[in-house]
Design a protein around this motif. Structure first.
Motif, PDB file in Angstrom:
ATOM      1  N   VAL A 217      28.125  10.916  24.693  1.00  0.00           N
ATOM      2  CA  VAL A 217      28.580   9.998  23.655  1.00  0.00           C
ATOM      3  C   VAL A 217      30.079   9.770  23.826  1.00  0.00           C
ATOM      4  N   GLY A 218      30.538   8.591  23.390  1.00  0.00           N
ATOM      5  CA  GLY A 218      31.959   8.271  23.481  1.00  0.00           C
ATOM      6  C   GLY A 218      32.713   8.843  22.295  1.00  0.00           C
ATOM      7  N   VAL A 219      33.716   9.676  22.570  1.00  0.00           N
ATOM      8  CA  VAL A 219      34.366  10.418  21.491  1.00  0.00           C
ATOM      9  C   VAL A 219      35.789   9.951  21.176  1.00  0.00           C
ATOM     10  N   CYS A 220      36.435   9.260  22.118  1.00  0.00           N
ATOM     11  CA  CYS A 220      37.779   8.753  21.856  1.00  0.00           C
ATOM     12  C   CYS A 220      38.146   7.756  22.952  1.00  0.00           C
ATOM     13  N   MET A 221      39.275   7.096  22.768  1.00  0.00           N
ATOM     14  CA  MET A 221      39.746   6.146  23.782  1.00  0.00           C
ATOM     15  C   MET A 221      41.256   6.279  23.897  1.00  0.00           C
ATOM     16  N   LYS A 222      41.790   5.760  25.013  1.00  0.00           N
ATOM     17  CA  LYS A 222      43.231   5.801  25.209  1.00  0.00           C
ATOM     18  C   LYS A 222      43.627   4.744  26.226  1.00  0.00           C
ATOM     19  N   PRO A 223      44.872   4.281  26.181  1.00  0.00           N
ATOM     20  CA  PRO A 223      45.337   3.334  27.203  1.00  0.00           C
ATOM     21  C   PRO A 223      45.605   4.066  28.508  1.00  0.00           C
ATOM     22  N   LEU A 224      45.304   3.408  29.620  1.00  0.00           N
ATOM     23  CA  LEU A 224      45.563   3.972  30.943  1.00  0.00           C
ATOM     24  C   LEU A 224      45.920   2.825  31.871  1.00  0.00           C
ATOM     25  N   ALA A 225      47.154   2.865  32.394  1.00  0.00           N
ATOM     26  CA  ALA A 225      47.676   1.765  33.216  1.00  0.00           C
ATOM     27  C   ALA A 225      47.574   0.469  32.394  1.00  0.00           C
ATOM     28  N   ASP A 226      46.891  -0.526  32.916  1.00  0.00           N
ATOM     29  CA  ASP A 226      46.751  -1.800  32.189  1.00  0.00           C
ATOM     30  C   ASP A 226      45.394  -1.921  31.509  1.00  0.00           C
TER      31      ASP A 226
ATOM     32  N   GLU B 219      36.572   8.238  26.624  1.00  0.00           N
ATOM     33  CA  GLU B 219      36.194   9.582  27.030  1.00  0.00           C
ATOM     34  C   GLU B 219      34.808   9.902  26.471  1.00  0.00           C
ATOM     35  N   TYR B 220      33.921  10.358  27.391  1.00  0.00           N
ATOM     36  CA  TYR B 220      32.549  10.687  27.011  1.00  0.00           C
ATOM     37  C   TYR B 220      32.317  12.194  27.159  1.00  0.00           C
ATOM     38  N   MET B 221      31.582  12.741  26.198  1.00  0.00           N
ATOM     39  CA  MET B 221      31.225  14.158  26.226  1.00  0.00           C
ATOM     40  C   MET B 221      29.782  14.311  25.778  1.00  0.00           C
ATOM     41  N   LYS B 222      29.203  15.469  26.051  1.00  0.00           N
ATOM     42  CA  LYS B 222      27.834  15.727  25.658  1.00  0.00           C
ATOM     43  C   LYS B 222      27.812  16.473  24.322  1.00  0.00           C
ATOM     44  N   LEU B 223      26.971  15.994  23.403  1.00  0.00           N
ATOM     45  CA  LEU B 223      26.784  16.695  22.136  1.00  0.00           C
ATOM     46  C   LEU B 223      26.036  18.009  22.382  1.00  0.00           C
ATOM     47  N   LYS B 224      26.473  19.073  21.729  1.00  0.00           N
ATOM     48  CA  LYS B 224      25.769  20.351  21.830  1.00  0.00           C
ATOM     49  C   LYS B 224      24.498  20.311  20.986  1.00  0.00           C
TER      50      LYS B 224
ATOM     51  N   VAL C 173      34.578  16.445  30.194  1.00  0.00           N
ATOM     52  CA  VAL C 173      34.939  15.094  29.751  1.00  0.00           C
ATOM     53  C   VAL C 173      34.806  14.128  30.922  1.00  0.00           C
ATOM     54  N   VAL C 174      34.168  12.995  30.689  1.00  0.00           N
ATOM     55  CA  VAL C 174      34.075  11.927  31.686  1.00  0.00           C
ATOM     56  C   VAL C 174      34.859  10.738  31.155  1.00  0.00           C
ATOM     57  N   THR C 175      35.842  10.281  31.923  1.00  0.00           N
ATOM     58  CA  THR C 175      36.699   9.165  31.512  1.00  0.00           C
ATOM     59  C   THR C 175      36.314   7.920  32.304  1.00  0.00           C
ATOM     60  N   ILE C 176      36.115   6.802  31.600  1.00  0.00           N
ATOM     61  CA  ILE C 176      35.610   5.586  32.244  1.00  0.00           C
ATOM     62  C   ILE C 176      36.227   4.357  31.577  1.00  0.00           C
ATOM     63  N   SER C 177      36.432   3.309  32.357  1.00  0.00           N
ATOM     64  CA  SER C 177      37.001   2.074  31.825  1.00  0.00           C
ATOM     65  C   SER C 177      36.103   1.476  30.753  1.00  0.00           C
ATOM     66  N   MET C 178      36.714   0.973  29.706  1.00  0.00           N
ATOM     67  CA  MET C 178      35.966   0.300  28.651  1.00  0.00           C
ATOM     68  C   MET C 178      35.233  -0.931  29.185  1.00  0.00           C
ATOM     69  N   GLY C 179      35.726  -1.483  30.286  1.00  0.00           N
ATOM     70  CA  GLY C 179      35.105  -2.663  30.870  1.00  0.00           C
ATOM     71  C   GLY C 179      33.924  -2.370  31.772  1.00  0.00           C
ATOM     72  N   ASP C 180      33.693  -1.102  32.100  1.00  0.00           N
ATOM     73  CA  ASP C 180      32.578  -0.724  32.978  1.00  0.00           C
ATOM     74  C   ASP C 180      31.324  -0.550  32.125  1.00  0.00           C
TER      75      ASP C 180
END
Length: 229
Positions: free
Chosen positions: A210-219, A224-229, A190-197
């Motif tokens: 591909v982006g599979v989900c999102m979550k709040p982190l700090a402000d 979360e990005y993962m590779k499709l099999k 899993v690669v986690t990256i800011s929605m603003g990046d």
């Protein structure tokens, strides 16, 4: 007209019907009401009268929720024309025969007075059950980054992000896809990256993640990005 779903919004009963051209004026009035209530007008890409007519002419599906015979919410699916802007290309499809098997999940609107009851999510479930899965393989849609309610809506349905680009005259949008043929399988990393990046996410997408989900982190919100099999 046949009712395809019934429920309660608090103590108010409502029914869901498949819409036709006789409902067009009500659809336009509700869209105007929803647009006026938005603090950020860029969040919603409204449809024109001609675009609604195109869907209601048999080029898709529209359903509407009614309380006391008044339209208070709707959702739409579109059979899109095949052109160079087709979202199927973002999924990785190339041939016209493949592109014809893609539906767009279009606009969704709920009267502000009836928010907070999960109606948008219910209408999503109802309209997706109307799809002929023998005719279509994918549903695609677009959402503005940081439009948190709409992003939650897409992820909750099983959509995943396949692209992040400027469309609609220069507006930044995620392109989401949903494979109607089965649950996607992902690698464990899993690669986690800011929605603003924006550039960072585009790089990951170009690498096949591909982006599979999102979550709040700090402000912030992260994806979360993962590779499709």
């Amino acid at each position: 007209m046949k009712t395809i779903h019934e429920g309660l919004l608090g103590d108010k009963p409502y029914s869901v019907l498949v819409l036709n051209k006789s409902h067009l004026s009500e659809v336009l009035a509700l869209q105007d009401l929803v647009c006026e209530a938005l603090t950020d007008k860029d969040i919603l890409q409204p449809l024109s009268e001609e675009e609604f007519e195109f869907i209601l002419d048999g080029n898709g599906i529209m359903i509407g929720a009614f309380v006391d015979d008044k339209l208070i919410g709707f959702r739409a699916l579109l059979i899109p024309p095949i052109n160079e802007e087709h979202l199927g290309y973002d999924i990785g499809l190339q041939h016209e025969s493949e592109l014809k098997r893609v539906l767009y999940q279009e606009i969704s609107s709920v009267d502000p007075k009836y928010r907070g009851f999960g109606l948008q999510k219910t209408l999503a479930s109802v309209i997706m059950k109307q799809i002929d899965t023998n005719a279509f393989n994918y549903v695609a849609t677009t959402v503005m980054p940081y439009n948190i309610p709409s992003l939650k809506d897409k992820f909750s349905q099983g959509f995943y992000i396949v692209s992040l680009k400027y469309i609609y005259g220069g507006k930044l949008r995620y392109v989401f896809a949903l494979d109607l043929r089965g649950e996607p399988q992902y690698d464990e990393e899993v690669v986690t990256i800011s929605m603003g990046d924006v550039e960072g996410q585009q790089r990951l997408l170009n690498e096949g993640l591909v982006g599979v989900c999102m979550k709040p982190l700090a402000d912030d919100w992260v994806v979360e990005y993962m590779k499709l099999k």
